[in-house]
Design a protein around this motif. Structure first.
Motif, PDB file in Angstrom:
ATOM      1  N   ALA A  70     -14.685 -22.701 -41.514  1.00  0.00           N
ATOM      2  CA  ALA A  70     -14.588 -21.384 -42.161  1.00  0.00           C
ATOM      3  C   ALA A  70     -14.172 -20.318 -41.153  1.00  0.00           C
ATOM      4  O   ALA A  70     -13.369 -19.429 -41.467  1.00  0.00           O
ATOM      5  N   LEU A  71     -14.711 -20.414 -39.953  1.00  0.00           N
ATOM      6  CA  LEU A  71     -14.314 -19.482 -38.894  1.00  0.00           C
ATOM      7  C   LEU A  71     -12.813 -19.584 -38.626  1.00  0.00           C
ATOM      8  O   LEU A  71     -12.109 -18.570 -38.529  1.00  0.00           O
ATOM      9  N   GLU A  72     -12.314 -20.810 -38.513  1.00  0.00           N
ATOM     10  CA  GLU A  72     -10.879 -20.994 -38.267  1.00  0.00           C
ATOM     11  C   GLU A  72     -10.050 -20.431 -39.421  1.00  0.00           C
ATOM     12  O   GLU A  72      -8.983 -19.849 -39.205  1.00  0.00           O
ATOM     13  N   ALA A  73     -10.537 -20.598 -40.644  1.00  0.00           N
ATOM     14  CA  ALA A  73      -9.818 -20.052 -41.802  1.00  0.00           C
ATOM     15  C   ALA A  73      -9.802 -18.522 -41.759  1.00  0.00           C
ATOM     16  O   ALA A  73      -8.768 -17.890 -42.017  1.00  0.00           O
ATOM     17  N   GLU A  74     -10.931 -17.926 -41.420  1.00  0.00           N
ATOM     18  CA  GLU A  74     -10.983 -16.467 -41.310  1.00  0.00           C
ATOM     19  C   GLU A  74     -10.117 -15.971 -40.159  1.00  0.00           C
ATOM     20  O   GLU A  74      -9.550 -14.883 -40.221  1.00  0.00           O
ATOM     21  N   ARG A  75     -10.029 -16.754 -39.089  1.00  0.00           N
ATOM     22  CA  ARG A  75      -9.184 -16.342 -37.959  1.00  0.00           C
ATOM     23  C   ARG A  75      -7.702 -16.465 -38.299  1.00  0.00           C
ATOM     24  O   ARG A  75      -6.879 -15.698 -37.829  1.00  0.00           O
ATOM     25  N   THR A 100     -26.095 -12.034 -27.700  1.00  0.00           N
ATOM     26  CA  THR A 100     -25.952 -13.270 -26.936  1.00  0.00           C
ATOM     27  C   THR A 100     -24.505 -13.545 -26.556  1.00  0.00           C
ATOM     28  O   THR A 100     -24.220 -14.000 -25.441  1.00  0.00           O
ATOM     29  N   LEU A 101     -23.581 -13.240 -27.467  1.00  0.00           N
ATOM     30  CA  LEU A 101     -22.189 -13.672 -27.296  1.00  0.00           C
ATOM     31  C   LEU A 101     -21.222 -12.512 -27.083  1.00  0.00           C
ATOM     32  O   LEU A 101     -20.031 -12.747 -26.869  1.00  0.00           O
ATOM     33  N   ASP A 102     -21.711 -11.258 -27.148  1.00  0.00           N
ATOM     34  CA  ASP A 102     -20.859 -10.081 -26.955  1.00  0.00           C
ATOM     35  C   ASP A 102     -19.695 -10.066 -27.955  1.00  0.00           C
ATOM     36  O   ASP A 102     -18.528  -9.927 -27.582  1.00  0.00           O
ATOM     37  N   GLN A 155      -8.531 -12.204 -38.004  1.00  0.00           N
ATOM     38  CA  GLN A 155      -7.230 -12.403 -37.362  1.00  0.00           C
ATOM     39  C   GLN A 155      -7.113 -11.498 -36.133  1.00  0.00           C
ATOM     40  O   GLN A 155      -7.379 -10.298 -36.202  1.00  0.00           O
ATOM     41  N   GLY A 156      -6.720 -12.097 -35.010  1.00  0.00           N
ATOM     42  CA  GLY A 156      -6.478 -11.324 -33.801  1.00  0.00           C
ATOM     43  C   GLY A 156      -7.722 -10.867 -33.069  1.00  0.00           C
ATOM     44  O   GLY A 156      -7.633 -10.063 -32.147  1.00  0.00           O
ATOM     45  N   VAL A 157      -8.898 -11.384 -33.464  1.00  0.00           N
ATOM     46  CA  VAL A 157     -10.155 -10.990 -32.808  1.00  0.00           C
ATOM     47  C   VAL A 157     -10.628 -12.142 -31.932  1.00  0.00           C
ATOM     48  O   VAL A 157     -10.931 -13.234 -32.430  1.00  0.00           O
ATOM     49  N   ALA A 158     -10.707 -11.921 -30.615  1.00  0.00           N
ATOM     50  CA  ALA A 158     -11.016 -13.018 -29.686  1.00  0.00           C
ATOM     51  C   ALA A 158     -12.510 -13.338 -29.632  1.00  0.00           C
ATOM     52  O   ALA A 158     -12.898 -14.456 -29.304  1.00  0.00           O
ATOM     53  N   ASN A 159     -13.349 -12.341 -29.960  1.00  0.00           N
ATOM     54  CA  ASN A 159     -14.799 -12.540 -29.891  1.00  0.00           C
ATOM     55  C   ASN A 159     -15.384 -12.249 -31.269  1.00  0.00           C
ATOM     56  O   ASN A 159     -15.557 -11.088 -31.650  1.00  0.00           O
ATOM     57  N   CYS A 160     -15.676 -13.311 -31.997  1.00  0.00           N
ATOM     58  CA  CYS A 160     -16.005 -13.114 -33.407  1.00  0.00           C
ATOM     59  C   CYS A 160     -16.845 -14.274 -33.930  1.00  0.00           C
ATOM     60  O   CYS A 160     -17.001 -15.300 -33.276  1.00  0.00           O
ATOM     61  N   ALA A 161     -17.380 -14.067 -35.105  1.00  0.00           N
ATOM     62  CA  ALA A 161     -18.152 -15.122 -35.767  1.00  0.00           C
ATOM     63  C   ALA A 161     -17.951 -15.007 -37.263  1.00  0.00           C
ATOM     64  O   ALA A 161     -17.685 -13.928 -37.791  1.00  0.00           O
ATOM     65  N   TYR A 162     -18.079 -16.139 -37.920  1.00  0.00           N
ATOM     66  CA  TYR A 162     -18.167 -16.160 -39.379  1.00  0.00           C
ATOM     67  C   TYR A 162     -19.577 -16.598 -39.738  1.00  0.00           C
ATOM     68  O   TYR A 162     -20.107 -17.550 -39.152  1.00  0.00           O
ATOM     69  N   LEU A 210     -18.627 -19.789 -34.278  1.00  0.00           N
ATOM     70  CA  LEU A 210     -18.633 -18.818 -33.189  1.00  0.00           C
ATOM     71  C   LEU A 210     -17.370 -18.948 -32.349  1.00  0.00           C
ATOM     72  O   LEU A 210     -16.932 -20.057 -32.036  1.00  0.00           O
ATOM     73  N   CYS A 211     -16.816 -17.803 -31.925  1.00  0.00           N
ATOM     74  CA  CYS A 211     -15.613 -17.788 -31.098  1.00  0.00           C
ATOM     75  C   CYS A 211     -15.798 -16.744 -29.993  1.00  0.00           C
ATOM     76  O   CYS A 211     -16.085 -15.585 -30.284  1.00  0.00           O
ATOM     77  N   VAL A 212     -15.694 -17.190 -28.741  1.00  0.00           N
ATOM     78  CA  VAL A 212     -15.851 -16.300 -27.592  1.00  0.00           C
ATOM     79  C   VAL A 212     -14.629 -16.436 -26.694  1.00  0.00           C
ATOM     80  O   VAL A 212     -14.212 -17.559 -26.373  1.00  0.00           O
ATOM     81  N   ASP A 213     -14.054 -15.305 -26.303  1.00  0.00           N
ATOM     82  CA  ASP A 213     -12.847 -15.300 -25.456  1.00  0.00           C
ATOM     83  C   ASP A 213     -11.726 -16.137 -26.058  1.00  0.00           C
ATOM     84  O   ASP A 213     -10.944 -16.771 -25.337  1.00  0.00           O
ATOM     85  N   GLY A 214     -11.670 -16.167 -27.384  1.00  0.00           N
ATOM     86  CA  GLY A 214     -10.608 -16.904 -28.063  1.00  0.00           C
ATOM     87  C   GLY A 214     -10.868 -18.391 -28.206  1.00  0.00           C
ATOM     88  O   GLY A 214     -10.037 -19.114 -28.747  1.00  0.00           O
ATOM     89  N   HIS A 215     -12.032 -18.850 -27.703  1.00  0.00           N
ATOM     90  CA  HIS A 215     -12.356 -20.271 -27.771  1.00  0.00           C
ATOM     91  C   HIS A 215     -13.446 -20.524 -28.809  1.00  0.00           C
ATOM     92  O   HIS A 215     -14.492 -19.883 -28.780  1.00  0.00           O
TER      93      HIS A 215
END
Ligand SMILES: [Zn+2]
Length: 326
Positions: free
Chosen positions: A142-147, A265-267, A153-160, A171-176
């Motif tokens: 779901a995170l990948e779909a939202e990204r 925790t993840l900024d 889209q275009g957010v390197a530090n994010c979560a769904y 969870l996605c931190v620094d684009g990973h």
């Protein structure tokens, strides 16, 4: 915010077809996608009888059926994306499912599952048939779909975050995308953020986030007060019923702490929230969740956005595709 039409998938013309597999505790769904669109959908109850490769064998059979419906040769499938309920264990590098909603050997007799599995095989049997398989937790899908198509889209530090029958996250931190030792990063629905321990979670914990606030916790916790399900509770709260308002405020306090803890925790910069409990009440719940962050330790929370899922109720429909789409 609700989407009223299918999203534009923007799959590159001429791309080889990919297969999408969604595994839930009650249902497995398979479809095929390429530049011509998504098609060939087949869906069945999740296999839970026989040997512990039964689910993998069911999926391989359904992939064949889906290909036939879609008019695609099985041999032409370039990749198989699998978005599944977890948690996982890794055995010799391959993902196996270790969820108490599927594996009777974990759930105990009370759950009534017709097997004694400790894990359900998944990745190894699929890879024996399909060369390119990517298995992820459904929160990661779901995170990948939202990204790719939604609000991240275009957010390197994010979560769904899905607030639904259960609680799930990616969870996605620094684009990973974060995975962890067994691919279970994002199981923050099973963290403890309240001293309230009156609720048994499906995972066996008492008083974790999912046990307190998930859709399936509401009848367990508040049925005796007249709220047989989430819909009943929220109708009453919106109508101003003081008891219901207090309950919803308490649920939002727990979920708000969870979101704050994720940010701390993840900024994180942005969290997109979906799932049926949230989505059907998003106008009511969103300000409460946003308020849980506002003003707390400003260096961490200033400018952080809590937003409704860009894909709305359809996030889950695109989770498996997002794992493998070209
Ligand atoms: Zn739990």
């Amino acid at each position: 915010m609700a989407l009223t039409h299918d999203i534009e998938l923007n799959i590159a013309p001429g791309s080889a077809p990919v297969a999408c597999v969604d595994i839930g505790g009650t249902k497995v769904a398979v479809n095929i996608a390429d530049a011509a669109g998504v098609r060939g959908k087949v869906s069945e109850p999740t296999a839970k009888e026989g040997n512990n490769d039964a689910l993998a064998r069911q999926i391989i059979r359904m992939l064949g059926e889906s290909c036939a419906l879609a008019g695609v040769a099985v041999a032409d499938i370039a990749a198989v994306g699998v978005a599944t309920c977890g948690p996982f264990v890794i055995n010799q590098g391959m993902v196996e499912l270790a969820g108490p909603n599927i594996c009777g050997g974990l759930a105990g007799k009370a759950r009534g599952l017709p097997n004694d599995w400790v894990t359900a095989l998944l990745e190894a049997p699929l890879k024996a048939t399909f060369p390119n398989v990517r298995v992820e937790n459904d929160g990661v899908g779901a995170l990948e779909a939202e990204r790719r198509w939604g609000a991240l889209q275009g957010v390197a530090n994010c979560a769904y975050v899905t607030w639904s029958t259960g609680i799930g996250m990616g969870l996605c931190v620094d684009g990973h995308i974060l995975r962890g030792k067994n691919g279970n990063a994002g199981h923050a629905g099973h963290t403890f953020v309240s001293s309230n321990d009156d609720a048994l979670c499906g995972c066996g914990n008492v008083g974790d986030v999912e046990g307190l606030v998930a859709g399936n916790a509401i009848p367990r916790r508040f049925g005796a007060q007249g709220f047989a399900d989430a819909a009943t509770l929220f109708v009453a709260a919106r109508a101003g019923d003081a008891g219901a308002v207090a309950i919803v405020d308490d649920l939002c306090d727990v979920m708000g702490r969870t979101l704050y803890n994720m940010v701390a925790t993840l900024d994180l910069q942005r969290i997109s929230v979906g799932g049926s409990v949230f989505w059907h009440n998003r106008d009511y719940l969103l300000p409460k969740l946003q308020a849980a962050l506002k003003g707390k330790l400003p260096a961490l929370t200033d400018g952080v956005e809590i937003v409704p899922a860009g894909l709305g109720e359809k996030v889950g429909d695109y989770a498996a595709l997002a794992l493998v789409v070209a």
